[in-house]
Structures are given as structure tokens and as C-alpha cells.
Motif scaffolding. Structure first.
Motif, mmCIF file in Angstrom:
data_model
loop_
_atom_site.group_PDB
_atom_site.id
_atom_site.type_symbol
_atom_site.label_atom_id
_atom_site.label_comp_id
_atom_site.label_asym_id
_atom_site.label_seq_id
_atom_site.Cartn_x
_atom_site.Cartn_y
_atom_site.Cartn_z
ATOM 1 N N VAL A 445 0.836 -1.205 0.000
ATOM 2 C CA VAL A 445 0.000 0.000 0.000
ATOM 3 C C VAL A 445 0.865 1.248 0.000
ATOM 4 O O VAL A 445 0.527 2.261 -0.625
ATOM 5 C CB VAL A 445 -0.950 -0.006 1.210
ATOM 6 C CG1 VAL A 445 -1.738 1.283 1.286
ATOM 7 C CG2 VAL A 445 -1.883 -1.207 1.145
ATOM 8 N N LEU A 446 2.010 1.178 0.689
ATOM 9 C CA LEU A 446 2.892 2.324 0.831
ATOM 10 C C LEU A 446 4.184 2.115 0.038
ATOM 11 O O LEU A 446 4.533 0.979 -0.299
ATOM 12 C CB LEU A 446 3.242 2.526 2.316
ATOM 13 C CG LEU A 446 2.063 2.750 3.266
ATOM 14 C CD1 LEU A 446 2.576 2.791 4.706
ATOM 15 C CD2 LEU A 446 1.333 4.041 2.928
ATOM 16 N N PRO A 447 4.916 3.190 -0.257
ATOM 17 C CA PRO A 447 6.245 3.035 -0.866
ATOM 18 C C PRO A 447 7.152 2.206 0.043
ATOM 19 O O PRO A 447 6.960 2.171 1.270
ATOM 20 C CB PRO A 447 6.748 4.482 -0.984
ATOM 21 C CG PRO A 447 5.516 5.324 -0.955
ATOM 22 C CD PRO A 447 4.538 4.597 -0.076
ATOM 23 N N ASP A 448 8.146 1.556 -0.555
ATOM 24 C CA ASP A 448 9.018 0.669 0.210
ATOM 25 C C ASP A 448 9.703 1.391 1.369
ATOM 26 O O ASP A 448 9.821 0.841 2.473
ATOM 27 C CB ASP A 448 10.074 0.052 -0.706
ATOM 28 C CG ASP A 448 9.491 -0.980 -1.658
ATOM 29 O OD1 ASP A 448 8.363 -1.441 -1.399
ATOM 30 O OD2 ASP A 448 10.165 -1.330 -2.645
ATOM 31 N N GLY A 449 10.134 2.634 1.145
ATOM 32 C CA GLY A 449 10.811 3.372 2.208
ATOM 33 C C GLY A 449 9.916 3.604 3.414
ATOM 34 O O GLY A 449 10.330 3.397 4.561
ATOM 35 N N ALA A 450 8.688 4.008 3.166
ATOM 36 C CA ALA A 450 7.743 4.238 4.265
ATOM 37 C C ALA A 450 7.410 2.926 4.971
ATOM 38 O O ALA A 450 7.284 2.881 6.205
ATOM 39 C CB ALA A 450 6.477 4.896 3.723
ATOM 40 N N SER A 451 7.254 1.860 4.196
ATOM 41 C CA SER A 451 6.947 0.553 4.783
ATOM 42 C C SER A 451 8.067 0.091 5.701
ATOM 43 O O SER A 451 7.830 -0.430 6.798
ATOM 44 C CB SER A 451 6.726 -0.475 3.673
ATOM 45 O OG SER A 451 5.602 -0.143 2.891
ATOM 46 N N GLU A 452 9.303 0.288 5.265
ATOM 47 C CA GLU A 452 10.440 -0.131 6.091
ATOM 48 C C GLU A 452 10.509 0.661 7.391
ATOM 49 O O GLU A 452 10.825 0.107 8.450
ATOM 50 C CB GLU A 452 11.725 0.007 5.290
ATOM 51 C CG GLU A 452 11.838 -1.020 4.164
ATOM 52 C CD GLU A 452 13.114 -0.870 3.368
ATOM 53 O OE1 GLU A 452 13.848 0.125 3.601
ATOM 54 O OE2 GLU A 452 13.374 -1.727 2.499
ATOM 55 N N TRP A 453 10.214 1.954 7.335
ATOM 56 C CA TRP A 453 10.234 2.740 8.563
ATOM 57 C C TRP A 453 9.133 2.310 9.524
ATOM 58 O O TRP A 453 9.346 2.265 10.748
ATOM 59 C CB TRP A 453 10.122 4.228 8.235
ATOM 60 C CG TRP A 453 11.452 4.843 7.953
ATOM 61 C CD1 TRP A 453 11.937 5.281 6.762
ATOM 62 C CD2 TRP A 453 12.497 5.043 8.912
ATOM 63 N NE1 TRP A 453 13.223 5.737 6.907
ATOM 64 C CE2 TRP A 453 13.594 5.618 8.215
ATOM 65 C CE3 TRP A 453 12.629 4.800 10.270
ATOM 66 C CZ2 TRP A 453 14.790 5.941 8.843
ATOM 67 C CZ3 TRP A 453 13.822 5.124 10.899
ATOM 68 C CH2 TRP A 453 14.886 5.686 10.188
ATOM 69 N N LEU A 454 7.960 1.982 8.999
ATOM 70 C CA LEU A 454 6.894 1.481 9.863
ATOM 71 C C LEU A 454 7.335 0.220 10.601
ATOM 72 O O LEU A 454 7.003 0.018 11.776
ATOM 73 C CB LEU A 454 5.641 1.185 9.038
ATOM 74 C CG LEU A 454 4.726 2.364 8.699
ATOM 75 C CD1 LEU A 454 3.552 1.888 7.858
ATOM 76 C CD2 LEU A 454 4.223 3.057 9.965
ATOM 77 N N LEU A 455 8.078 -0.638 9.905
ATOM 78 C CA LEU A 455 8.504 -1.899 10.503
ATOM 79 C C LEU A 455 9.785 -1.760 11.312
ATOM 80 O O LEU A 455 10.301 -2.745 11.824
ATOM 81 C CB LEU A 455 8.697 -2.952 9.400
ATOM 82 C CG LEU A 455 7.416 -3.328 8.648
ATOM 83 C CD1 LEU A 455 7.713 -4.332 7.550
ATOM 84 C CD2 LEU A 455 6.369 -3.892 9.607
ATOM 85 N N ARG A 456 10.284 -0.540 11.422
ATOM 86 C CA ARG A 456 11.412 -0.272 12.314
ATOM 87 C C ARG A 456 10.965 0.346 13.636
ATOM 88 O O ARG A 456 11.503 0.009 14.690
ATOM 89 C CB ARG A 456 12.403 0.688 11.649
ATOM 90 C CG ARG A 456 13.280 0.086 10.577
ATOM 91 C CD ARG A 456 14.384 1.077 10.194
ATOM 92 N NE ARG A 456 15.254 0.541 9.176
ATOM 93 C CZ ARG A 456 15.176 0.844 7.879
ATOM 94 N NH1 ARG A 456 14.226 1.701 7.471
ATOM 95 N NH2 ARG A 456 16.005 0.326 7.004
#
Length: 517
Positions: A445-456
């Protein structure tokens, strides 16, 4: 759901009976509320049910209804496809060669290709313990974009000198065998040698196959809708092949190891796997890869353990509802005073509640994962999907980690429930903070960069404990949350969730001591 909570008979004796009596009292509360233990069983069942639905589809492309991947010495699924010019070596010995060129072609449409090289196209010398896919090996090679490398047993990779090769700037390679120890060397002139690395191949047969190889994985290309991968081949030119040891001169054989490269369309009408003698060396063309299989995009057709546990988020929601209700119902029914009167040491009350809910949630997650990992794998294979095999230690970590994920999430919900004292609000906070980021990150749903930050930075980082796929620098794929790759290592991501749970629990203990007098 209407919850009726009756103070257990042991409540009045908790103060005299110590922590054991307190723990027994909290367990008695839990098991006497039908909705709580049924919801816990429901969490187990929903994980299995969603996993079954995720593996229900069949693979129309499978010829015989089944599929499998070669397995390397470490237990991981591997690619093992390359063109091999070889002969047996009796005992110890060496092979030395100059690589004078590495060129390639990338398929642009069926039957046609253009000049180009994949970054990890490779040409070099290799010792392999048999011609079966997945057998142990050690190799030293030149690559298209990553210089000289020494690799062995699929997952191990050591860098040598940087740069590309040409007729004007060849790269000399040497591979030496002494028992089960292989040592790789590199040289710019064939006179001064530098060691690149060593590998110990336990159980290497006395008559191993040694020779020249060339292979190339698919090349990443830009398309109108993003990026994709196109089949590719590579051609390496080897000069001045020199042998040392008990070789049989003139008995070179050649073959494609593994049929996957040709079947995938890497070889086109103008490129095929072959080797031709050229003076004191060979010109070899090959395709495929010698590397671990990674998960990659969902469209790759390879299933991972995570696919069988996709229902963990639904089971987690159910245990969060139970854990939050385990404390908030006492506020709603006015029974918190009874509990605290029976156990004046209030921190121990929350510890006992956390042990009860955490243990139940752990068992639900553990049992569900222990059932779905083997069953989901078998079901996927029978439906024609290859399953990404992983070492037994990784599989055990995923199974136990699924239980730990639910357990810590329940403790997190218990702490939030104590702070907010309202079940619906507490459940919403935990779901929004943990489940929603996970779904947004993994569903593209989100760009990869935003997704990675959510999972950090959110409690959703804890889902990393279920990750079975590994990231390898020598394998090019889409390393993103939507492909199953978390930005944090499994135990590091789990530690982030534990930190949130510990913080919520600590605040809950403080408020319970100060507020609920």
C-alpha cells in the motif's frame, strides 16, 4: 461478548499464600470465563484457517502437480544451474586459468536477445562434490560488476579485487585443493598471487569434479510499469588452463548442471549453453545461478514459511482482545478492589496476569505454527508450488517465535488496558499501533521506504521474528516488506516489540500503585 467474573475462593488467601497462590487465582479467573479461553482457542484456529486458505490454490504451470527445489549443505533451498567443463581430480591438486573476457546477452523478447550482462554474471573455476544439484562446492570467479569473488556452499561469499576483465587486463585465478580445504587465489599477471579465501568442505569425496564454469542470473530491467527481470546468459573466455595433481589430460567433459536455466528461457535461438576449445583454453557460455534461493516477489511462485502463517495477525487480534479484557473487566465490574485487597503488592498482580495471558497466547501461537509450517509446506508442494526450504534452526525459530509474538503482544495489550481501563480503546490502540502498520507495509500500500520505517519504529517490527527468508548481497531480488523482507533482523525486530510491551507494562504498574488505591 458479556463477561461474568466471579472472585475465586482463593482470592482471600492470596496475601498469605504468596505469588503461587496469586498466580493460581489469576489462572482460575481466566479459565472460568468461557469467552476468554474460547477466544484463545479461536486464535489458534484462525491462524490455521487463514493459512489453509492461503495455500488452497493450485499451480496451473506445474506439469505433474508437484515441485521442489534443490537443497544445499546448510539445509537452504538453492539455485544450482551452470555450464560446466570438468574432469575428476584424484586427491589433491590445483587448476590455474586466465579469464580474458566476460560478455553476455539479455533476452528482450521470446527468441531474441541483446548484448548485456547481469551484475552477478560469473565465470571461473570450481570444485564440486558431484554433479547433483545442491552438492557442496567451492569456486573462485570473476563477475560482471562485483570483481573477483570466492564463494562456497551457496551462502558464503568473499570479495577479492575489484574491476572487470578484458584481453588487455585479464584476471588470473587459481583453486587449490588440500584434503577438504579449498583455497582461492587471484593474480593480475599470473606471477604474483594473493589469497582471496578458503573453504572447508566437510566430507568432500576423493574424486571431486573440478573445472571451468559460467553462469548468469536474470538481469534487472526497467519496464513501463516499474522494474522486472529478464533471462540472461554469459560467455567467458578462459586461457592457459594449467593443471597440477592427478588429472587425466584430454578427458574434459561438458554439460549443463541443472535444467532450470534452459527451461526458464535464458537460452534463446542465438544463445545456448556450450563450450568450445580455444587454443590452450575454452570459451564457455552458460546461464542460471549458483546461489541460495530467496523469496522475492509474490509472483515468483515460490512459497515461504511466512505464507503458511499469514493468519498470525488475525490470531494476534484475538489474543489482544482477551488480554485487554483480562484487566479492564475488573474495572468495569468493580472487582479491581477485591483483587488488590487480596494482593496488596500490586505489581505482582500484573505480573501474574501477564504470565497467565502470555502463556495461553504463547501456546496458541506455538501450536498453530507447529501445525501449519509442515502441513502448509506439504499442501503447497502437492498443489505444484516449490517451497523455500530453510535450515532446521530457522524453522524452529519461526515456530517458537510465532508463540512469542502472540505472548508479548498480549502483555502489551494487558499494559495498555491497565493504563486506559477501557477494553475497546485499549484494543484499538494496540491494533492501530501493531497490526495496521504490518498490513500497510506488507500489502504494497505504501512506498518501500515508508513501509520499512513502519517496521522499524512501530510494534509491528515484532513480526520480523517470523521471517524465514534471508538477504544475500550476491543475489539480486526485490528486498522489500511486500516480498517478505523486514528491515530489521528477526530478533532485533522482536526486541522492538518487547520494548513497547515493557514500557506499557512499567507505566501500568506505576499507575496501578498510584491510581487504584
Amino acid at each position: 461478548m458479556t463477561t461474568t467474573l466471579t472472585p475465586p475462593r482463593t482470592a482471600a488467601r492470596v496475601g498469605r499464600g504468596g505469588f503461587g497462590a496469586l498466580l493460581h487465582a489469576e489462572w482460575t479467573k481466566f479459565r472460568t470465563v468461557r469467552g476468554w479461553w474460547m477466544s484463545s482457542i479461536g486464535a489458534l484456529l484462525v491462524i490455521c484457517l487463514v493459512g489453509l486458505l492461503a495455500t488452497a490454490a493450485g499451480n496451473a504451470g506445474a506439469a505433474d502437480g508437484s515441485s521442489s527445489l534443490p537443497v544445499g549443505p546448510g539445509g537452504e533451498a538453492v539455485n544450482d544451474n551452470f555450464y560446466f567443463v570438468h574432469q575428476p581430480l584424484q586427491g589433491d591438486g590445483t587448476i590455474t586459468v586466465a579469464v580474458t573476457s566476460l560478455t553476455g546477452r539479455i533476452a528482450t523478447d521470446p527468441g531474441h536477445s541483446n548484448s548485456g550482462l547481469a551484475p552477478w554474471a560469473k565465470a571461473g573455476i570450481i570444485v564440486k562434490d558431484g554433479l547433483e544439484q545442491g552438492s557442496s562446492y567451492a569456486a573462485i570467479m570473476v563477475t560482471s560488476s562485483h570483481g573477483v569473488r570466492m564463494q562456497h556452499d551457496y551462502t558464503y561469499d568473499v570479495a577479492g579485487a575489484a574491476g572487470t576483465v578484458s584481453a588487455q587486463s585479464p584476471r588470473w585465478l587459481r583453486l587449490q585443493r588440500e584434503g577438504d580445504v579449498l583455497t582461492g587465489y587471484q593474480s593480475a599477471d599470473g606471477s604474483k598471487w594473493t589469497e582471496v579465501g578458503t573453504a572447508r568442505l566437510a566430507g568432500l569425496s576423493d574424486t571431486a569434479q573440478i573445472g571451468l564454469f559460467v553462469t548468469s542470473p536474470s538481469a534487472e530491467q526497467s519496464t513501463g510499469t516499474g522494474s522486472g527481470f529478464a533471462p540472461a546468459v554469459a560467455t567467458g573466455t578462459f586461457d592457459q588452463v594449467t593443471l597440477g595433481g592427478k588429472w587425466t589430460e584430454g578427458t574434459w567433459q561438458q554439460q549443463q548442471v541443472g535444467a532450470g536455466a534452459g527451461a526458464s528461457g535464458s537460452y534463446t535461438q542465438d544463445t545456448k549453453g556450450q563450450a568450445t576449445r580455444s587454443g590452450t583454453g575454452f570459451t564457455v557460455t552458460g546461464a542460471g545461478d549458483i546461489a541460495p534461493v530467496v523469496g522475492g516477489p509474490a509472483t515468483s511462485g515460490v512459497r515461504t514459511i511466512e505464507n503458511f502463517l499469514v493468519g498470525a495477525f488475525a490470531g494476534l487480534i484475538m489474543v489482544v482482545v482477551v488480554a485487554a479484557g483480562f484487566i479492564t473487566v475488573e474495572y468495569r465490574r468493580g472487582l479491581i478492589g477485591v483483587t488488590l485487597s487480596a494482593s496488596p503488592r500490586r505489581g505482582r498482580v500484573l505480573v501474574a496476569k501477564a504470565l497467565v495471558t502470555g502463556a495461553v497466547a504463547f501456546l496458541a501461537g506455538l501450536i498453530a505454527a507447529a501445525v501449519m509450517v509442515p502441513f502448509g509446506g506439504q499442501r503447497s508442494k502437492s498443489n505444484g508450488f516449490p517451497v523455500l526450504t530453510v535450515p532446521s534452526g530457522t524453522e524452529l525459530r519461526v515456530i517458537v517465535g510465532s508463540g512469542l509474538l502472540l505472548a508479548v503482544a498480549s502483555v502489551f495489550a494487558l499494559g495498555v488496558g491497565t493504563i486506559l481501563r477501557r477494553s475497546a480503546v485499549a484494543v484499538t490502540v494496540v491494533v492501530v499501533g501493531m497490526v495496521l502498520p504490518y498490513l500497510l507495509a506488507t500489502a504494497s500500500v505504501l512506498p518501500d521506504g515508508a513501509s520499512e520505517w513502519l517496521l522499524r519504529i512501530t510494534p509491528a517490527a515484532g513480526f520480523a521474528i517470523q521471517q524465514s527468508v534471508a538477504r544475500y548481497d550476491q543475489v539480486v531480488t526485490v528486498y522489500s516488506p511486500s516480498s517478505g523482507y523486514f528491515p530489521l533482523a528477526p530478533w532485533v525486530g522482536f526486541a522492538v516489540l518487547c520494548a513497547y510491551a515493557a514500557a506499557a507494562f512499567a507505566v501500568a504498574v506505576v499507575l496501578l500503585r498510584r491510581r487504584d488505591v
